[in-house]
Structure formats: structure tokens, C-alpha cells
Design a protein around this motif. Sequence first.
Motif, PDB file in Angstrom:
ATOM      1  N   GLU A 238       0.822  -1.211   0.000  1.00  0.00           N
ATOM      2  CA  GLU A 238       0.000   0.000   0.000  1.00  0.00           C
ATOM      3  C   GLU A 238       0.857   1.262   0.000  1.00  0.00           C
ATOM      4  O   GLU A 238       0.588   2.208  -0.740  1.00  0.00           O
ATOM      5  CB  GLU A 238      -0.938   0.035   1.219  1.00  0.00           C
ATOM      6  CG  GLU A 238      -1.974  -1.041   1.244  1.00  0.00           C
ATOM      7  CD  GLU A 238      -1.548  -2.262   2.053  1.00  0.00           C
ATOM      8  OE1 GLU A 238      -0.395  -2.306   2.539  1.00  0.00           O
ATOM      9  OE2 GLU A 238      -2.356  -3.186   2.171  1.00  0.00           O
ATOM     10  N   GLU A 239       1.883   1.284   0.824  1.00  0.00           N
ATOM     11  CA  GLU A 239       2.727   2.463   0.948  1.00  0.00           C
ATOM     12  C   GLU A 239       3.449   2.785  -0.357  1.00  0.00           C
ATOM     13  O   GLU A 239       3.562   3.941  -0.740  1.00  0.00           O
ATOM     14  CB  GLU A 239       3.737   2.282   2.086  1.00  0.00           C
ATOM     15  CG  GLU A 239       3.118   2.206   3.467  1.00  0.00           C
ATOM     16  CD  GLU A 239       2.566   0.838   3.843  1.00  0.00           C
ATOM     17  OE1 GLU A 239       2.681  -0.124   3.059  1.00  0.00           O
ATOM     18  OE2 GLU A 239       1.996   0.737   4.939  1.00  0.00           O
ATOM     19  N   LEU A 240       3.947   1.759  -1.016  1.00  0.00           N
ATOM     20  CA  LEU A 240       4.644   1.980  -2.283  1.00  0.00           C
ATOM     21  C   LEU A 240       3.705   2.558  -3.328  1.00  0.00           C
ATOM     22  O   LEU A 240       4.063   3.477  -4.062  1.00  0.00           O
ATOM     23  CB  LEU A 240       5.248   0.674  -2.801  1.00  0.00           C
ATOM     24  CG  LEU A 240       6.456   0.167  -2.051  1.00  0.00           C
ATOM     25  CD1 LEU A 240       6.786  -1.247  -2.487  1.00  0.00           C
ATOM     26  CD2 LEU A 240       7.644   1.073  -2.279  1.00  0.00           C
ATOM     27  N   ASN A 241       2.508   2.023  -3.379  1.00  0.00           N
ATOM     28  CA  ASN A 241       1.556   2.493  -4.378  1.00  0.00           C
ATOM     29  C   ASN A 241       1.055   3.895  -4.091  1.00  0.00           C
ATOM     30  O   ASN A 241       0.865   4.694  -5.005  1.00  0.00           O
ATOM     31  CB  ASN A 241       0.376   1.522  -4.496  1.00  0.00           C
ATOM     32  CG  ASN A 241       0.776   0.250  -5.191  1.00  0.00           C
ATOM     33  OD1 ASN A 241       1.585   0.259  -6.111  1.00  0.00           O
ATOM     34  ND2 ASN A 241       0.221  -0.857  -4.752  1.00  0.00           N
ATOM     35  N   GLN A 242       0.852   4.217  -2.832  1.00  0.00           N
ATOM     36  CA  GLN A 242       0.307   5.519  -2.485  1.00  0.00           C
ATOM     37  C   GLN A 242       1.347   6.627  -2.469  1.00  0.00           C
ATOM     38  O   GLN A 242       1.039   7.761  -2.809  1.00  0.00           O
ATOM     39  CB  GLN A 242      -0.369   5.460  -1.113  1.00  0.00           C
ATOM     40  CG  GLN A 242      -1.623   4.628  -1.093  1.00  0.00           C
ATOM     41  CD  GLN A 242      -2.181   4.472   0.305  1.00  0.00           C
ATOM     42  OE1 GLN A 242      -1.692   5.061   1.262  1.00  0.00           O
ATOM     43  NE2 GLN A 242      -3.207   3.652   0.432  1.00  0.00           N
ATOM     44  N   ASN A 243       2.564   6.318  -2.082  1.00  0.00           N
ATOM     45  CA  ASN A 243       3.533   7.383  -1.816  1.00  0.00           C
ATOM     46  C   ASN A 243       4.666   7.536  -2.822  1.00  0.00           C
ATOM     47  O   ASN A 243       5.162   8.626  -3.000  1.00  0.00           O
ATOM     48  CB  ASN A 243       4.131   7.186  -0.422  1.00  0.00           C
ATOM     49  CG  ASN A 243       3.082   7.288   0.652  1.00  0.00           C
ATOM     50  OD1 ASN A 243       2.311   8.223   0.681  1.00  0.00           O
ATOM     51  ND2 ASN A 243       3.025   6.301   1.523  1.00  0.00           N
TER      52      ASN A 243
END
Length: 159
Positions: free
Chosen positions: A74-79
Motif C-alpha cells: 500500500e505504501e509503495l503504491n500511495q507514496n
Amino acid sequence: MSSNEILDKKKIIISLRLDNTDRLSVQNLASRLLVRESDIYRFAINFLLNRADELIDFNHTGSDLLPLFVKFYEELNQNLGLKKQQLFKIINDGNANPEKFVGMCDIELLLMPENLLRKKLLQIKEAQPFKEADIKYWLGNYLTNKYSQVEIPNKNKEQ
């Protein structure tokens, strides 16, 4: 003390751009923890560096990196907004061992939004036995099976 040792101990000032919402969140967190705002930034950086060891160590390539990218899905995709070619290069670049090569089709899975990832995993016959409500664990279990040496953290053991 040598000049290299002095430089190693010297603190460096960096500049960081945050939107107001993130800045207020950091301030509120610092206030709640009774620490300075700068302590929160240092904590966040150290927290990430301690969990991203595989990226720091260039001996980790190919499927060695899959647990990290599943963990931070999630973090990679969002940030970070990584593109598939970038992630392909990060994972497979300099990979001398063909047994660790990760195909572009699996790299694309790591970058898909959850709704598209769920649809894609439903279409992959080999992913069906690992189906779970939590898409991250479904993806992790599928990749664990496909790249047998990969160990994805257990849902119950996650931090």
C-alpha cells in the motif's frame, strides 16, 4: 579522531516538503509522545531504513526483494508512484541468478490498485488455491508459492 570519523558523527540538515495535513499529524504525534517534531522525523527515517534492509544490501535481488514489496504494498503504491519499468529494474537489475528473476507480470501485480489486483488474481489459475479476503496476503501467498524461496510474513506475525 580522523576526519572521516568526524564527518560520520556530524549531523546534516535536510529540507523536506510536506503538505499541511502531514505536518500537523507529525506535530500532533510529537505532542502526544512528548518529544520534538524532529525526533518524529528521525524515528520515521530509522523505522523505514530498518525495515528496508533488503534494498540497502545489493546482494538482495530478484525474488529476494518480493517480501519487502509485498509488505509495503500500500505504501509503495500511495507514496512513491513507481512505474513498472522502475520496479522491474529495482528488482531484477544486476541479477546474475536466473532462479531469482521476477517476471514483469508479477511486478505489475505489485503496482495494481487493490480492486484491479483482486480481479487479476481471480484470473490467475495458480493464485486460486491461495485466495484470501486480505488481498495483500493473497498476493504474498501466491508469490511465495511461485518463487518458492520467498517467505512472505504471516498475517498473524506482522508488526
